[in-house]
Design a protein around this motif. Structure first.
Motif, PDB file in Angstrom:
ATOM      1  N   UNK A 132      -7.535 -57.678  12.091  1.00  0.00           N
ATOM      2  CA  UNK A 132      -6.523 -57.149  13.091  1.00  0.00           C
ATOM      3  C   UNK A 132      -6.692 -55.379  13.162  1.00  0.00           C
ATOM      4  N   UNK A 133      -6.719 -54.844  11.941  1.00  0.00           N
ATOM      5  CA  UNK A 133      -6.974 -53.459  11.576  1.00  0.00           C
ATOM      6  C   UNK A 133      -8.141 -52.856  12.392  1.00  0.00           C
ATOM      7  N   UNK A 134      -9.332 -53.553  11.989  1.00  0.00           N
ATOM      8  CA  UNK A 134     -10.550 -53.217  12.541  1.00  0.00           C
ATOM      9  C   UNK A 134     -10.560 -53.267  14.088  1.00  0.00           C
ATOM     10  N   UNK A 135     -10.137 -54.374  14.602  1.00  0.00           N
ATOM     11  CA  UNK A 135     -10.060 -54.464  16.147  1.00  0.00           C
ATOM     12  C   UNK A 135      -9.177 -53.533  16.769  1.00  0.00           C
ATOM     13  N   UNK A 136      -7.912 -53.289  16.253  1.00  0.00           N
ATOM     14  CA  UNK A 136      -6.979 -52.266  16.783  1.00  0.00           C
ATOM     15  C   UNK A 136      -7.713 -50.822  16.753  1.00  0.00           C
ATOM     16  N   UNK A 137      -8.571 -50.387  15.640  1.00  0.00           N
ATOM     17  CA  UNK A 137      -9.197 -48.989  15.327  1.00  0.00           C
ATOM     18  C   UNK A 137     -10.292 -48.880  16.423  1.00  0.00           C
ATOM     19  N   UNK A 138     -11.081 -49.989  16.713  1.00  0.00           N
ATOM     20  CA  UNK A 138     -12.020 -49.851  17.601  1.00  0.00           C
ATOM     21  C   UNK A 138     -11.697 -49.599  19.113  1.00  0.00           C
ATOM     22  N   UNK A 139     -10.489 -49.875  19.327  1.00  0.00           N
ATOM     23  CA  UNK A 139      -9.881 -49.413  20.694  1.00  0.00           C
ATOM     24  C   UNK A 139      -9.441 -47.692  20.613  1.00  0.00           C
ATOM     25  N   UNK A 140      -9.507 -47.294  19.529  1.00  0.00           N
ATOM     26  CA  UNK A 140      -9.086 -45.700  19.683  1.00  0.00           C
ATOM     27  C   UNK A 140     -10.547 -44.963  19.714  1.00  0.00           C
ATOM     28  N   UNK A 141     -10.225 -44.175  21.041  1.00  0.00           N
ATOM     29  CA  UNK A 141     -11.668 -43.380  21.421  1.00  0.00           C
ATOM     30  C   UNK A 141     -11.919 -42.557  20.332  1.00  0.00           C
ATOM     31  N   UNK A 142     -10.995 -41.927  19.911  1.00  0.00           N
ATOM     32  CA  UNK A 142     -11.240 -40.701  18.937  1.00  0.00           C
ATOM     33  C   UNK A 142     -11.755 -41.078  17.658  1.00  0.00           C
ATOM     34  N   UNK A 143     -11.929 -42.425  17.457  1.00  0.00           N
ATOM     35  CA  UNK A 143     -12.465 -42.957  16.060  1.00  0.00           C
ATOM     36  C   UNK A 143     -14.001 -43.012  16.294  1.00  0.00           C
ATOM     37  N   UNK A 144     -14.852 -42.298  15.465  1.00  0.00           N
ATOM     38  CA  UNK A 144     -16.193 -42.365  15.855  1.00  0.00           C
ATOM     39  C   UNK A 144     -16.916 -43.229  14.843  1.00  0.00           C
ATOM     40  N   UNK A 145     -16.463 -43.351  13.597  1.00  0.00           N
ATOM     41  CA  UNK A 145     -16.984 -44.075  12.436  1.00  0.00           C
ATOM     42  C   UNK A 145     -15.959 -45.069  11.851  1.00  0.00           C
ATOM     43  N   UNK A 146     -16.461 -46.397  11.571  1.00  0.00           N
ATOM     44  CA  UNK A 146     -15.650 -47.320  10.784  1.00  0.00           C
ATOM     45  C   UNK A 146     -16.403 -48.051   9.633  1.00  0.00           C
ATOM     46  N   UNK A 147     -15.913 -47.572   8.505  1.00  0.00           N
ATOM     47  CA  UNK A 147     -16.585 -48.254   7.169  1.00  0.00           C
ATOM     48  C   UNK A 147     -15.520 -48.890   6.228  1.00  0.00           C
ATOM     49  N   UNK A 148     -16.062 -50.014   5.909  1.00  0.00           N
ATOM     50  CA  UNK A 148     -15.116 -50.733   4.985  1.00  0.00           C
ATOM     51  C   UNK A 148     -15.672 -50.856   3.341  1.00  0.00           C
ATOM     52  N   UNK A 149     -15.104 -50.940   2.476  1.00  0.00           N
ATOM     53  CA  UNK A 149     -15.447 -50.628   1.013  1.00  0.00           C
ATOM     54  C   UNK A 149     -14.468 -51.504  -0.145  1.00  0.00           C
ATOM     55  N   UNK A 150     -15.449 -51.546  -0.933  1.00  0.00           N
ATOM     56  CA  UNK A 150     -14.932 -52.314  -2.142  1.00  0.00           C
ATOM     57  C   UNK A 150     -14.624 -50.963  -3.285  1.00  0.00           C
ATOM     58  N   UNK A 151     -13.253 -51.218  -3.643  1.00  0.00           N
ATOM     59  CA  UNK A 151     -12.555 -49.884  -4.273  1.00  0.00           C
ATOM     60  C   UNK A 151     -11.404 -49.835  -4.190  1.00  0.00           C
TER      61      UNK A 151
END
Lengths: 152, 152
Positions: free
Chosen positions: A83-102
């Motif tokens: 749900x977080x990632x889906x919502x973040x994809x709709x923000x035009x000012x977001x140019x990169x999305x990364x997920x991490x272990x840590x």
């Protein structure tokens, strides 16, 4: 797909000078243009060379602010990531999305025109994203190296 | 800073998706002549809006299965200059990106390695020995996607 030293040499030169025409790339890698072209085709077909993309310098377009936002999510909700990632994809000012272990779960690279605009984006479109437990921000001062190079 | 019109933005969207598209092909898809498309691309390159090209490789298939982002805090600010750290970090072949940031860390590094054992070697022999290095935080990259940004 198996790759040999010639493929590696071509890739190394392609990574160091991505804009090169095939003929120049062939010359740098010490192969004929036909061989170079065939090897690149094979690397594309084998899924190794996935694509080539223009890099946009947002600062040159007047987007002066770039912030790396590091999120910890509320993982008690099993749908938190999706749900977080889906919502973040709709923000035009977001140019990169990364997920991490840590310690950090997700990182968003966010751009804005200036600090006033950043504050607006942050308040209206970032803080409203679902399942946020914690946010840290790192403001980009300068990029010293960004090569995508590999020690092939 | 240059202003882009809708046609420029459409060209930019195409090139971000696939930088190998020719000016002729882009022109045809947007109803422009080849020279007109070429002139617009050239103008965006000259203004620095198109900053270069990024090669997207399946790094895991090439034997580089691990990407780690490091947050680095310098321990001895003032004594060791930022330039010394930057020069040494940039010279490490496994370090793909070096960014100077403001916040809880001073630098962000993107490091690629064959596996976790290889990453440990890079961390111990190359990163921890950088001039002035203090606290280091590591987050292992699980997934990444690039977004078109505010080009719409």
């Amino acid at each position: 797909m198996l790759i040999d030293d010639t493929d590696r040499r071509i890739l190394r030169h392609l990574l160091s000078e991505p804009g090169l025409a095939t003929a120049d790339l062939a010359e740098r890698a010490g192969v004929t243009a036909a061989t170079c072209w065939r090897r690149l085709e094979r690397l594309v077909e084998g899924g190794i060379l996935r694509g080539q993309h223009a890099v946009v310098d947002w600062r040159a377009l007047g987007w002066a602010v770039e912030v790396s936002l590091r999120f910890t999510l509320d993982k008690t909700n099993p749908r938190a990531f999706d749900e977080f990632l889906d919502a973040a994809r709709n923000v035009p000012e977001v140019i990169e999305i990364q997920t991490f272990l840590g310690r950090v779960d997700v990182r968003l690279n966010v751009i804005a025109r200036d600090m006033g605009h950043y504050q607006e984006v942050y308040r209206d479109r970032i803080l409203t994203l679902p399942h946020i437990a914690d946010i840290e921000s790192l403001m980009l001062v300068s990029t010293i190296k960004d090569s995508g190079s590999l020690p092939l | 800073m240059i202003a882009l019109d809708d046609t420029d933005r459409a060209i930019l969207r195409v090139l971000v998706a696939d930088a190998t598209q020719s000016a002729g092909a882009i022109g045809r898809s947007l109803g422009l002549s080849q020279p007109a498309a070429w002139r617009r691309i050239r103008r965006m390159e000259e203004a620095g809006v198109i900053a270069g090209r990024r090669i997207d490789l399946d790094t895991a298939a090439l034997g580089f299965g691990v990407t780690v982002f490091l947050g680095v805090k310098l321990a001895t600010k003032g004594r060791v200059s930022l330039e010394d750290f930057e020069r040494a970090a940039t010279a490490i072949p496994e370090v793909q990106t070096v960014q100077h940031v403001l916040g809880m860390y001073d630098y962000r590094l993107r490091v690629t390695a064959r596996d976790l054992a290889d990453f440990e070697r890079v961390l111990r022999r190359r990163i921890m020995t950088l001039p002035g290095v203090g606290n280091v935080e590591a987050n292992v990259l699980l997934s990444e996607e690039r977004r078109p940004g505010p080009l719409g």
